[in-house]
Enzyme design. Structure first.
Site, short mmCIF file in Angstrom:
data_model
loop_
_atom_site.label_atom_id
_atom_site.label_comp_id
_atom_site.label_asym_id
_atom_site.label_seq_id
_atom_site.Cartn_x
_atom_site.Cartn_y
_atom_site.Cartn_z
N TYR A 186 0.81 -1.21 0.00
CA TYR A 186 0.00 0.00 0.00
C TYR A 186 0.85 1.27 0.00
O TYR A 186 0.42 2.31 -0.48
CB TYR A 186 -0.91 0.04 1.24
CG TYR A 186 -2.26 -0.61 1.04
CD1 TYR A 186 -2.37 -1.94 0.63
CD2 TYR A 186 -3.43 0.10 1.27
CE1 TYR A 186 -3.60 -2.53 0.46
CE2 TYR A 186 -4.67 -0.48 1.11
CZ TYR A 186 -4.75 -1.80 0.71
OH TYR A 186 -5.98 -2.39 0.54
N LYS B 78 3.13 -15.32 2.01
CA LYS B 78 3.24 -16.01 0.73
C LYS B 78 4.73 -16.33 0.54
O LYS B 78 5.37 -15.95 -0.46
CB LYS B 78 2.69 -15.11 -0.40
CG LYS B 78 2.56 -15.77 -1.74
CD LYS B 78 1.46 -16.83 -1.84
CE LYS B 78 1.53 -17.56 -3.17
NZ LYS B 78 0.62 -18.70 -3.26
N ASP C 137 -3.12 -17.97 0.17
CA ASP C 137 -4.17 -18.61 -0.65
C ASP C 137 -4.87 -19.71 0.14
O ASP C 137 -6.09 -19.82 0.16
CB ASP C 137 -3.59 -19.14 -1.98
CG ASP C 137 -2.32 -19.96 -1.82
OD1 ASP C 137 -1.75 -19.99 -0.72
OD2 ASP C 137 -1.89 -20.58 -2.81
N ASP D 70 -6.27 -6.98 4.00
CA ASP D 70 -7.41 -6.32 3.36
C ASP D 70 -8.35 -7.37 2.80
O ASP D 70 -9.57 -7.34 3.01
CB ASP D 70 -6.90 -5.39 2.24
CG ASP D 70 -8.04 -4.69 1.51
OD1 ASP D 70 -8.94 -4.17 2.19
OD2 ASP D 70 -8.03 -4.68 0.28
N ASP E 171 -12.18 -9.01 4.53
CA ASP E 171 -13.49 -9.00 3.84
C ASP E 171 -14.06 -10.41 3.80
O ASP E 171 -15.26 -10.61 3.99
CB ASP E 171 -13.35 -8.48 2.40
CG ASP E 171 -13.69 -7.00 2.29
OD1 ASP E 171 -13.44 -6.27 3.28
OD2 ASP E 171 -14.19 -6.57 1.24
C1 IPM Z 1 -10.34 -1.26 4.06
C2 IPM Z 1 -10.66 -0.63 2.74
C3 IPM Z 1 -9.54 0.35 2.40
C4 IPM Z 1 -8.26 -0.45 2.24
C5 IPM Z 1 -9.78 1.24 1.18
C6 IPM Z 1 -11.11 1.98 1.28
C7 IPM Z 1 -8.66 2.20 0.98
O1 IPM Z 1 -10.84 -1.59 1.76
O2 IPM Z 1 -10.18 -0.54 5.05
O3 IPM Z 1 -10.26 -2.50 4.11
O4 IPM Z 1 -7.99 -0.98 1.15
O5 IPM Z 1 -7.51 -0.54 3.21
MG MG Z 2 -10.85 -3.58 2.50
#
Ligand code: IPM
Ligand code: MG
Length: 359
Positions: A140, A190, A222, A246, A250
């Site tokens: 990032y 990884k 993975d 990240d 999710d």
């Molecule tokens: C998160 C989001 C952010 C990230 C974006 C909105 C920049 O997806 O906080 O997980 O990628 O970190």
């Molecule tokens: Mg995210």
């Protein structure tokens, strides 16, 4: 008095922050805990009003605050801006400016919501895992990054880089968290392909030897993604880099039925932190009283625990949320047959009432 900076941001940010404000008022009544509030701009609204997604003033206010409560940033209105002006830049800039290297993303399934998950109940019932994501390094922020032309063709590139100290620091957060929970830490990398992960794993192994009270394991990212949907309860604490975290967070969010339930904390070395729901700005439902405010209220619980030294208030918020779910109240994202669908405001009111009733 504790100082809190409130950053509603974009989309549903304002609505969910209004519910947070009601809960702060109730906490003051019930616990006599007073906070001083400032409001600031971040994201698309900051672009509209100041020309930048992260005004200097917001960073200054954040540095003076004990904690920051953030709604969400982004929306279609700003999708076509140049990358450095996009709302997401505001968020990344805050993480970086405050040194918020440790991102805690718990994925806890409230038993009342087991049926709302897309996975079978027996796979997710009782789920309680914590993902710790490194938040100020890795791909990032790595340099060099950008776009250039070679032989008339465009090339885009980023750099995944971790220094030893950054790895040690986030792994320490992982060991500490595991020690307070189930005593197990899974480091995700990884290392079979990436040099940066090779170093990550080497450092993790060295630290494992120094922390024998925690059971350390290693997993390729993975496989970790697959295991999260196959048998998520095998995990206690997972620790990983920025990009992997990240993605995995999710994935873990969906195990709990809705991303609308998940809080997060981003902490720096001084223990100050930024607290935000994991979900985004949901522009499609903004202003319609449909957003689930619970992730924000649960983020407040994390704030009381990690930055305001009031774990008891954090517990009370979580208990209030749970009792509202017991009453059968559900926003659209967690609604299932036989429960009662409510809007953002009614859900917030119910949590406030539950907290006051318990106090
Ligand atoms: C998160 C989001 C952010 C990230 C974006 C909105 C920049 O997806 O906080 O997980 O990628 O970190
Ligand atoms: Mg995210």
């Amino acid at each position: 008095m504790s100082k809190i900076l409130v950053l509603p941001g974009d989309g549903i940010g304002n609505e969910i922050m209004a519910e947070a404000a009601k809960l702060f008022t109730a906490i003051e009544q019930v616990f006599g805990f007073q906070c001083e509030f400032e409001r600031g701009l971040i994201g698309g609204i900051a672009v509209d009003e100041t020309g930048t997604p992260l005004p200097d003033q917001t960073v200054e206010l954040a540095k003076q605050a004990d904690a920051v409560l953030l709604g969400a940033v982004g929306g279609p209105k700003w999708d076509n801006l140049e990358r450095h002006l996009r709302p997401e830049r505001g968020l990344l800039g805050m993480r970086s400016a405050l040194g918020l290297f440790a991102n805690l993303r718990p994925a806890i399934l409230f038993p009342q919501l087991a049926a709302a998950s897309t996975l079978k109940e027996e796979i997710v019932a009782g789920l309680d895992i914590l993902i710790i994501r490194e938040l100020t390094g890795g791909i990032y922020f790595g340099e060099p990054r950008g776009e250039r032309k070679e032989n008339g063709k465009r090339i885009g590139f980023n750099t995944m880089v971790y220094g030893e100290d950054e790895i040690v620091r986030i792994l320490e957060a992982g060991f500490e968290a595991a020690r307070k929970r189930g005593g197990r830490l899974c480091s995700v990398d990884k290392a079979n392909v990436l040099d940066v992960s090779g170093l990550w794993r080497e450092v993790a192994i060295e630290m494992g030897e120094k922390n024998p009270d925690v059971e350390l394991s290693h997993m390729y990212v993975d496989n970790a993604a697959m295991q999260l949907v196959r048998a998520p309860k095998q995990f206690d604490v997972m620790v990983t880099g920025n990009l992997f975290g990240d993605i995995l967070s999710d994935c873990a969010a969906m195990l709990t039925g809705s991303i609308g339930m998940l809080p997060s904390a981003s902490l720096n070395e001084a223990g100050a932190g930024m607290y935000e729901p994991v979900h985004g700005s949901a522009p499609d439902i903004a202003g319609t009283d449909q957003a689930n405010p619970l992730a924000t209220l649960l983020s407040m619980a994390m704030m009381f625990r990690h930055s305001l030294s009031r774990a008891d208030i954090g517990d009370a918020i979580e208990t209030a949320v749970s009792s509202v779910l017991d009453q059968g109240l559900r926003t659209g994202d967690i609604f299932t047959d036989g429960t009662q669908k409510v809007g953002t405001v009614q859900m917030g009111d119910a949590v406030v009432a539950a907290l006051q009733g318990a106090g």
